[in-house]
Design a protein around this motif. Structure first.
Motif, mmCIF file in Angstrom:
data_model
loop_
_atom_site.group_PDB
_atom_site.id
_atom_site.type_symbol
_atom_site.label_atom_id
_atom_site.label_comp_id
_atom_site.label_asym_id
_atom_site.label_seq_id
_atom_site.Cartn_x
_atom_site.Cartn_y
_atom_site.Cartn_z
ATOM 1 N N ALA A 97 -2.967 -7.255 -0.176
ATOM 2 C CA ALA A 97 -2.963 -6.822 0.561
ATOM 3 C C ALA A 97 -1.513 -5.095 -0.134
ATOM 4 O O ALA A 97 -1.341 -4.825 -1.084
ATOM 5 C CB ALA A 97 -1.108 -7.479 0.942
ATOM 6 N N ALA A 131 -0.095 -1.255 -0.541
ATOM 7 C CA ALA A 131 1.463 -1.283 -0.701
ATOM 8 C C ALA A 131 1.469 0.000 1.098
ATOM 9 O O ALA A 131 0.178 0.738 -0.335
ATOM 10 C CB ALA A 131 1.906 -0.760 -1.872
ATOM 11 N N PRO A 132 2.275 0.090 1.320
ATOM 12 C CA PRO A 132 1.287 1.040 2.962
ATOM 13 C C PRO A 132 1.672 2.746 2.432
ATOM 14 O O PRO A 132 1.026 3.102 2.651
ATOM 15 C CB PRO A 132 2.661 1.044 4.023
ATOM 16 C CG PRO A 132 2.736 -0.806 3.616
ATOM 17 C CD PRO A 132 3.148 -1.167 1.994
ATOM 18 N N SER A 133 2.524 2.975 1.292
ATOM 19 C CA SER A 133 2.372 4.454 0.768
ATOM 20 C C SER A 133 2.291 3.788 -0.836
ATOM 21 O O SER A 133 2.611 5.011 -1.130
ATOM 22 C CB SER A 133 4.471 4.671 0.716
ATOM 23 O OG SER A 133 5.096 4.261 0.420
ATOM 24 N N TYR A 134 1.918 3.623 -1.302
ATOM 25 C CA TYR A 134 1.786 3.181 -2.495
ATOM 26 C C TYR A 134 0.157 3.187 -2.844
ATOM 27 O O TYR A 134 -0.084 1.760 -3.391
ATOM 28 C CB TYR A 134 2.745 2.779 -3.738
ATOM 29 C CG TYR A 134 2.744 3.543 -5.340
ATOM 30 C CD1 TYR A 134 2.588 4.600 -5.715
ATOM 31 C CD2 TYR A 134 3.094 2.470 -6.093
ATOM 32 C CE1 TYR A 134 2.606 5.118 -6.335
ATOM 33 C CE2 TYR A 134 2.842 2.865 -7.038
ATOM 34 C CZ TYR A 134 2.620 4.216 -7.530
ATOM 35 O OH TYR A 134 3.398 5.280 -8.640
ATOM 36 N N LYS A 135 -1.142 3.594 -2.749
ATOM 37 C CA LYS A 135 -1.701 3.128 -1.998
ATOM 38 C C LYS A 135 -2.874 2.524 -3.286
ATOM 39 O O LYS A 135 -3.529 1.359 -3.898
ATOM 40 C CB LYS A 135 -3.020 3.854 -2.059
ATOM 41 C CG LYS A 135 -3.040 4.562 -0.311
ATOM 42 C CD LYS A 135 -2.443 3.126 0.890
ATOM 43 C CE LYS A 135 -2.586 3.509 1.985
ATOM 44 N NZ LYS A 135 -2.554 2.783 3.183
ATOM 45 N N ASP A 143 -1.210 -3.547 -5.153
ATOM 46 C CA ASP A 143 -1.139 -4.156 -3.981
ATOM 47 C C ASP A 143 0.754 -5.427 -4.058
ATOM 48 O O ASP A 143 1.434 -5.397 -4.684
ATOM 49 C CB ASP A 143 -1.957 -5.474 -4.965
ATOM 50 C CG ASP A 143 -3.587 -4.890 -4.800
ATOM 51 O OD1 ASP A 143 -4.037 -3.716 -4.068
ATOM 52 O OD2 ASP A 143 -4.646 -5.302 -5.632
ATOM 53 N N ALA A 148 6.382 -6.225 4.134
ATOM 54 C CA ALA A 148 6.684 -5.672 4.631
ATOM 55 C C ALA A 148 8.175 -5.323 5.028
ATOM 56 O O ALA A 148 8.509 -4.223 4.273
ATOM 57 C CB ALA A 148 6.152 -5.778 6.442
ATOM 58 N N TYR A 197 9.149 -5.272 1.619
ATOM 59 C CA TYR A 197 9.206 -3.600 0.789
ATOM 60 C C TYR A 197 9.874 -2.602 0.596
ATOM 61 O O TYR A 197 10.216 -1.890 1.875
ATOM 62 C CB TYR A 197 7.362 -3.620 1.342
ATOM 63 C CG TYR A 197 6.480 -2.246 0.807
ATOM 64 C CD1 TYR A 197 6.478 -2.608 -0.505
ATOM 65 C CD2 TYR A 197 6.846 -1.504 2.087
ATOM 66 C CE1 TYR A 197 6.159 -1.314 -0.822
ATOM 67 C CE2 TYR A 197 5.908 -0.225 0.838
ATOM 68 C CZ TYR A 197 6.202 -0.668 -0.056
ATOM 69 O OH TYR A 197 5.081 1.202 -0.644
#
Length: 290
Positions: free
Chosen positions: A98, A100-104, A107, A283, A286
């Motif tokens: 999984a 992180a949406p804004s921090y590739k 995880d 989410a 997060y």
């Protein structure tokens, strides 16, 4: 047959201002900040009392200075220094898919997925270094570097003041300023997450502490919200650069250029680099700034 040398002893601290969300391995010592401090614990107020009043504007950075003092006082024979935060740690391998949406580069992992035994396995390093994988600030759509990226999300004058003080204290040479501000690669967490040789980490953190002290005394600027911890954000960038500088020098001394410019492969043994993880319930829980 040659016998492998034992790994240098490790001192590992977990910086926290709240109750820990998981049970970390026994070799990880909580360094308590803010409201998490308690009698008989390893507290910021006892290890680095100078920095306790500044915890609100430094965050976990104050804990780094406490950890340095703790190592010098209680683990002088440690060959490696490890750091994690109450929600962030570097693992030797990926334990979640999984992202992180804004921090590739990070995880997301739930507390329920983290047993003490698993954390002991993935946090215990196989080498002197265990670092989060670096990433490029630029992408195919937009060129970016340290100054551009910092200016986009923070107040650029803070970074420029910090760099000026680093030059004054000879942590950076004047010609290095353009290299630092123009750096396109970042190591997440800088000197605050992962495992480092003590011979590198202790003098580097001591030098950065002197820069932070001067900035706190000289620039009594109050920032609101997320930007209140400006010196911590500056330290992450400078710590990343000093790490890259050191690793590049190691690579060059072994014959070969350091390849982190347009691509970000491993340098030396792949076991030097792991994965940054954020402990989160999902989410809704997060938040990148925590």
């Amino acid at each position: 047959m040659a016998v492998a040398s034992p790994s240098p002893r490790i001192a590992y601290g977990c910086l926290t201002h709240v109750a820990l969300p998981v049970e970390f391995p026994p070799f990880v010592e909580p360094i308590r900040l803010g409201a998490a401090q308690a009698d008989g614990a390893l507290n910021l107020r006892d290890l680095a009392p100078e920095w306790e009043p500044h915890h609100p504007i430094l965050g976990s950075l104050a804990g780094i200075f406490a950890m340095k003092n703790h190592v010098l006082a209680h683990h002088p024979d440690a060959g490696r220094i490890g750091l994690c935060q109450y929600r962030k740690f570097v693992s030797k391998r990926r334990i979640s898919r999984a992202v992180a949406p804004s921090y590739k580069a990070m995880d997301l992992v739930t507390p329920q997925a983290l047993s003490r035994e698993l954390l002991d396995d993935v946090m215990r390093p196989d080498a002197d270094w265990l670092l989060a994988r670096p990433f490029l600030l630029s992408n195919w759509r937009k060129h970016s570097d340290t100054l551009e990226q910092y200016s986009r999300v923070h107040q650029p004058q803070d970074l420029l003041r910090f760099v000026a003080e680093a030059v004054e204290q000879k942590l950076l040479d004047p010609p290095e300023v353009t290299s630092f501000l123009g750096e396109e690669v970042m190591l997440p967490g800088g000197l605050e997450l992962g495992v480092f040789p003590a011979t590198f980490w202790i003098p580097t953190v001591t030098a950065i502490e002197n820069v932070v002290r001067a900035c706190v005394e000289r620039y009594r600027v109050v920032r609101e919200g997320y930007d209140a911890r400006a010196w911590a954000f500056c330290t992450e960038r400078l710590g990343s650069y000093l790490l890259l500088r050191h690793l590049r020098a190691l690579r060059s001394s072994k014959g070969g250029p350091f390849p982190w410019r347009r691509t970000v492969p491993n340098v030396g043994p792949g076991r030097f680099f792991g994965r940054l993880n954020l402990i989160t319930q999902g989410a809704d829980d997060y938040v990148i700034g925590t």
